[in-house]
Design a protein around this motif. Sequence first.
Motif, PDB file in Angstrom:
ATOM      1  N   ARG A   1      62.313  50.463  30.341  1.00 34.74           N
ATOM      2  CA  ARG A   1      63.276  50.788  31.388  1.00 34.74           C
ATOM      3  C   ARG A   1      62.707  51.826  32.332  1.00 34.74           C
ATOM      4  O   ARG A   1      61.988  52.741  31.921  1.00 34.74           O
ATOM      5  N   GLY A   2      63.014  51.688  33.617  1.00 33.40           N
ATOM      6  CA  GLY A   2      62.553  52.640  34.607  1.00 33.40           C
ATOM      7  C   GLY A   2      63.228  52.382  35.934  1.00 33.40           C
ATOM      8  O   GLY A   2      64.014  51.433  36.081  1.00 33.40           O
ATOM      9  N   PRO A   3      62.965  53.204  36.954  1.00 32.05           N
ATOM     10  CA  PRO A   3      63.527  52.942  38.287  1.00 32.05           C
ATOM     11  C   PRO A   3      62.885  51.707  38.894  1.00 32.05           C
ATOM     12  O   PRO A   3      61.714  51.396  38.611  1.00 32.05           O
ATOM     13  N   VAL A   4      63.647  50.967  39.716  1.00 34.61           N
ATOM     14  CA  VAL A   4      63.100  49.764  40.334  1.00 34.61           C
ATOM     15  C   VAL A   4      61.870  50.134  41.157  1.00 34.61           C
ATOM     16  O   VAL A   4      61.841  51.174  41.821  1.00 34.61           O
ATOM     17  N   THR A   5      60.866  49.296  41.105  1.00 36.07           N
ATOM     18  CA  THR A   5      59.570  49.642  41.679  1.00 36.07           C
ATOM     19  C   THR A   5      58.831  48.371  42.095  1.00 36.07           C
ATOM     20  O   THR A   5      59.116  47.281  41.562  1.00 36.07           O
ATOM     21  N   ILE A   6      57.890  48.499  43.032  1.00 38.43           N
ATOM     22  CA  ILE A   6      57.104  47.347  43.478  1.00 38.43           C
ATOM     23  C   ILE A   6      55.639  47.740  43.596  1.00 38.43           C
ATOM     24  O   ILE A   6      55.292  48.925  43.663  1.00 38.43           O
ATOM     25  N   VAL A   7      54.771  46.721  43.633  1.00 33.96           N
ATOM     26  CA  VAL A   7      53.356  46.898  43.928  1.00 33.96           C
ATOM     27  C   VAL A   7      52.927  45.679  44.739  1.00 33.96           C
ATOM     28  O   VAL A   7      53.368  44.560  44.479  1.00 33.96           O
ATOM     29  N   ALA A   8      52.080  45.902  45.758  1.00 30.82           N
ATOM     30  CA  ALA A   8      51.686  44.791  46.626  1.00 30.82           C
ATOM     31  C   ALA A   8      50.386  45.114  47.336  1.00 30.82           C
ATOM     32  O   ALA A   8      50.031  46.286  47.519  1.00 30.82           O
ATOM     33  N   GLN A   9      49.677  44.068  47.732  1.00 34.28           N
ATOM     34  CA  GLN A   9      48.553  44.219  48.645  1.00 34.28           C
ATOM     35  C   GLN A   9      48.295  42.871  49.313  1.00 34.28           C
ATOM     36  O   GLN A   9      48.667  41.819  48.795  1.00 34.28           O
ATOM     37  N   LEU A  10      47.662  42.928  50.477  1.00 34.92           N
ATOM     38  CA  LEU A  10      47.433  41.746  51.299  1.00 34.92           C
ATOM     39  C   LEU A  10      45.932  41.527  51.454  1.00 34.92           C
ATOM     40  O   LEU A  10      45.191  42.451  51.764  1.00 34.92           O
ATOM     41  N   TYR A  11      45.507  40.277  51.233  1.00 33.92           N
ATOM     42  CA  TYR A  11      44.114  39.887  51.443  1.00 33.92           C
ATOM     43  C   TYR A  11      44.020  39.048  52.714  1.00 33.92           C
ATOM     44  O   TYR A  11      44.820  38.119  52.914  1.00 33.92           O
ATOM     45  N   ILE A  12      43.044  39.335  53.552  1.00 29.76           N
ATOM     46  CA  ILE A  12      42.774  38.532  54.741  1.00 29.76           C
ATOM     47  C   ILE A  12      41.341  38.016  54.643  1.00 29.76           C
ATOM     48  O   ILE A  12      40.401  38.794  54.463  1.00 29.76           O
ATOM     49  N   THR A  13      41.179  36.699  54.749  1.00 29.43           N
ATOM     50  CA  THR A  13      39.869  36.066  54.635  1.00 29.43           C
ATOM     51  C   THR A  13      39.455  35.491  55.982  1.00 29.43           C
ATOM     52  O   THR A  13      40.282  34.877  56.679  1.00 29.43           O
ATOM     53  N   THR A  14      38.212  35.695  56.353  1.00 24.50           N
ATOM     54  CA  THR A  14      37.690  35.157  57.612  1.00 24.50           C
ATOM     55  C   THR A  14      36.788  33.959  57.333  1.00 24.50           C
ATOM     56  O   THR A  14      36.483  33.641  56.186  1.00 24.50           O
ATOM     57  N   SER A  15      36.328  33.298  58.405  1.00 28.07           N
ATOM     58  CA  SER A  15      35.673  31.999  58.271  1.00 28.07           C
ATOM     59  C   SER A  15      34.337  32.060  57.547  1.00 28.07           C
ATOM     60  O   SER A  15      33.857  31.047  57.056  1.00 28.07           O
ATOM     61  N   LYS A  16      33.685  33.211  57.462  1.00 27.92           N
ATOM     62  CA  LYS A  16      32.445  33.329  56.696  1.00 27.92           C
ATOM     63  C   LYS A  16      32.696  33.636  55.223  1.00 27.92           C
ATOM     64  O   LYS A  16      31.756  33.778  54.456  1.00 27.92           O
ATOM     65  N   GLY A  17      33.957  33.762  54.834  1.00 30.80           N
ATOM     66  CA  GLY A  17      34.268  34.040  53.450  1.00 30.80           C
ATOM     67  C   GLY A  17      34.451  35.500  53.133  1.00 30.80           C
ATOM     68  O   GLY A  17      34.626  35.862  51.964  1.00 30.80           O
ATOM     69  N   SER A  18      34.438  36.382  54.143  1.00 29.15           N
ATOM     70  CA  SER A  18      34.668  37.806  53.902  1.00 29.15           C
ATOM     71  C   SER A  18      36.144  38.046  53.633  1.00 29.15           C
ATOM     72  O   SER A  18      37.009  37.493  54.309  1.00 29.15           O
ATOM     73  N   VAL A  19      36.442  38.881  52.620  1.00 29.09           N
ATOM     74  CA  VAL A  19      37.823  39.168  52.225  1.00 29.09           C
ATOM     75  C   VAL A  19      38.105  40.646  52.452  1.00 29.09           C
ATOM     76  O   VAL A  19      37.334  41.515  52.020  1.00 29.09           O
ATOM     77  N   HIS A  20      39.223  40.958  53.128  1.00 30.00           N
ATOM     78  CA  HIS A  20      39.603  42.330  53.452  1.00 30.00           C
ATOM     79  C   HIS A  20      40.969  42.623  52.837  1.00 30.00           C
ATOM     80  O   HIS A  20      41.852  41.765  52.820  1.00 30.00           O
ATOM     81  N   THR A  21      41.166  43.854  52.354  1.00 31.38           N
ATOM     82  CA  THR A  21      42.412  44.254  51.706  1.00 31.38           C
ATOM     83  C   THR A  21      43.208  45.185  52.615  1.00 31.38           C
ATOM     84  O   THR A  21      42.652  46.104  53.211  1.00 31.38           O
ATOM     85  N   VAL A  22      44.518  44.922  52.719  1.00 31.83           N
ATOM     86  CA  VAL A  22      45.405  45.673  53.612  1.00 31.83           C
ATOM     87  C   VAL A  22      46.598  46.196  52.812  1.00 31.83           C
ATOM     88  O   VAL A  22      46.857  45.761  51.695  1.00 31.83           O
ATOM     89  N   ILE A  23      47.367  47.102  53.407  1.00 34.86           N
ATOM     90  CA  ILE A  23      48.576  47.765  52.904  1.00 34.86           C
ATOM     91  C   ILE A  23      48.426  48.319  51.491  1.00 34.86           C
ATOM     92  O   ILE A  23      49.247  48.027  50.622  1.00 34.86           O
TER      93      ILE A  23
END
Length: 842
Positions: free
Chosen positions: A456-478
């Motif tokens: 039990r605990g306070p309501v909570t979230i975790v998230a992150q966003l991945y953006i992939t470009t045409s050469k296959g590079s992956v970037h992490t946001v938020i």
Amino acid sequence: NAILIQIEIVKSAQTTMALSQRLPRSGNIRHRLLNGRRASLFTLTFCIPFVAIISFWQHFRMMSRLDARLEQAAETFSKNSHEMILSESKRDGIYPASSMGSDFDSPAEDELENNTSHDSHFSHLQTLVYETSGSIIPIDLSINHLKLIHRAPGRPPAPPLSPFASNATISEDFLPVVRTIELIFRWRYSAKTNSRVKDAKQITAYQVIVRRYNDCADCNDHRDLIIAWDSGKVDIPHDEDFPSSVKWSPGEINANNTPHNSSPHPGEIFLWKVILWDMASRPHSSLSWSKFAIGPNDDSEWRGNWITHPLDMHTFHVSSSTNDEKILDECELWHKRRSLPLFRALLSAETLTTVLDGDDDFVTSALLVISGLGSYRVSIDGVPLSSSGPIDPPFTDYSKRVMYRGFDVTSFITNQQPIRNKDIEQSHVIGVTVASGWWDHRPLNSGLIRFDLLPRGPVTIVAQLYITTSKGSVHTVIPTEGTAMKEFWQVSKGPIRESDLFTGEIVDLGVLSAMEGWDTFESWIEIEENVSFEENQSKVGYWVIPTLYRTNITREIRMEEMAILAKAMNQEDRKTQHREFEIVASPIGKLVPSEIPPVMPMERIHPDEVHDLGSGRWLFDFGKGMSGMLHFDSGLPSPIVPPNAEYPRGHGFQVATAIGDSFITIIYGDSLEMSTGDINRVLVAGVGLHDGGPRHFSEPKGAQDFTPCFPPDQDGTLSQRDVYIVPKSIGDDLEEKRNIFSLARQSHFTTHGFRFAEVCCTDQPPPNVTALLYRTAVDERGSFDSSNVIINGGYELVRNALNSNMLSVQSDCPHREKLPYGGDLVAESPVAMHMFDMSSFY
């Protein structure tokens, strides 16, 4: 075809009748026909054979014409389908437009002359992935038993969206997400209709092709990166069984000696197909591309941290008092954490440009990975990303393991246009609505459920966003680390005053209306960094900076405490030091991708009957039991106050009545009182008085009135109830109240076991009411029907029971307990496997 056959038969019959009518008109023949033997002989030797010959000739002409028409239709259909599929592949960027030429079946001749062996392999795959000549069809493609769900079968109409909401649409209701070590491809197969038995007897070879997802057809000029993995054609010896699964083996050289074998990276989205060869060595590919994504492999790959509302974290502590005093203290703190929070994250154009700085390639995909405790629903730019929500993530021991979901948000980030970092101009907002679920539940201390044993605990979230470009590079946001929290995230109390898996949901429609568009960029505001609790603890719609989830309780300490409570360990045998903590919450376990499909609406059921019970109360009968809730396609009408303000039992709401708020209540149950026709309210969680009439006589009146944290207005019986409120502060404008009540659609973070539902109190029954049946979205496989109505009814009872008791776990009942008791599961699991595809569930 049936119409053509009938027309030809009629023509043949008309011709035969005309000949039969014309033959006897000759005088000589008429005379002979009347002469006994000669007439019979002539009929047998001439008339009947002649008519038969004409009939066979007409039938032969009919079949010849029919065969010609069918061949022409099949040729046209095949050509149109092939052109449509290949044009789709060109649009989706499966193969570069330059490799297609003018003929969709093969590359142009001038290109073939200049093609390298690498390009020839692409041309070969271009034809192979849409080949359908074989007799064995691959179906039900899955990754780790998880299948792509485009749309939940019972998904209700979309709710009203903010005027600022995006025009982009979601790609699917459920996207399978796996870790790189779990990339195992599975599929089933079936014989093509009218195929020869000897051809469909056995699979002789297979080939798996995986390509990187590309939402922009004109963005990808890196041909060697389109195909991520190609197993090559793998032959299966006649004396060996077909493999039940195929694992992605990056880096291996396949049968075609092609370089399309690269390692997948977290954040990437892929499409895949499988081709099967039959006994005649003819291939048949799966009819469509399936889709999956790669998520973080372990906690070290999460740049996001668990965040919560600062007030919720501050108030979450266990008092040093004991027994009822402790429960009362916990209940007071629990009420302070109401209403439930909304989280939102800003993806500004400047942030996206900075993240992609130095990468000048086109954005090809964007994957949002997220989880929340207790339950959550996520949106972007005002558009909900899935119809799931009541129990998401699935019910596990959250102190050991928490599942996360992945959402393809590419169309929102790119706006379905070719976009590079220098072209980004639009900002976006991700919104997350959360509720208590199995995490921050009402602290009741009696009944069948031992809430104190659950983490039990306070309501909570975790998230992150991945953006992939045409050469296959992956970037992490938020991310939610360091100063990034202040830049990206905000949290506020929202319209859900209370949500409980047992007692239901209370929604403030006034707040819902006032906060319209909260998850769009147009509603984003800058906030002060330092805000005291006194300034924000009671304000709904007041945005503050979240705080990190924290606890001093480790997983080892919790495991030992549970072992001691279960009498599996003595207090003196514990290895960790026992001490009191000022602020305490359960530890949160490791994050893993969702291992089963989510709980989703699987059926929409219209009521069989609607009864007027008087005093503005309406009874809806849906004809069968289920687990879910009502959905109001057109919203709710304005409420009325019953005569003398005496609400029917279970429908009162004293807090709202005392201050003049307007409200409508919905009570759920699976049976009716035989004496009154009212709903026989279920005794949820085993708390309260059994409802055998107005009041059960085994307990005196008021026996439950002082039960700690027992909800008010439930007449001593803990009931399934949803409430929709419009505060008095809205004013006396009836039209405005009517418009606000029309925003009501459904409760989102609770489910009820019911066949009947009472709505109170309105002049007329709400229009366009349906029931949503929610369960884990596994496919229903088996079916049964017979000539015996009683046996059929028994089958439907079992089917309804299973449908109502698969809410991420296999429970014993959908209202009173909702827990996965081992005895029930063992007894019913064989039946479940006969009726449903339980491979992902088990």
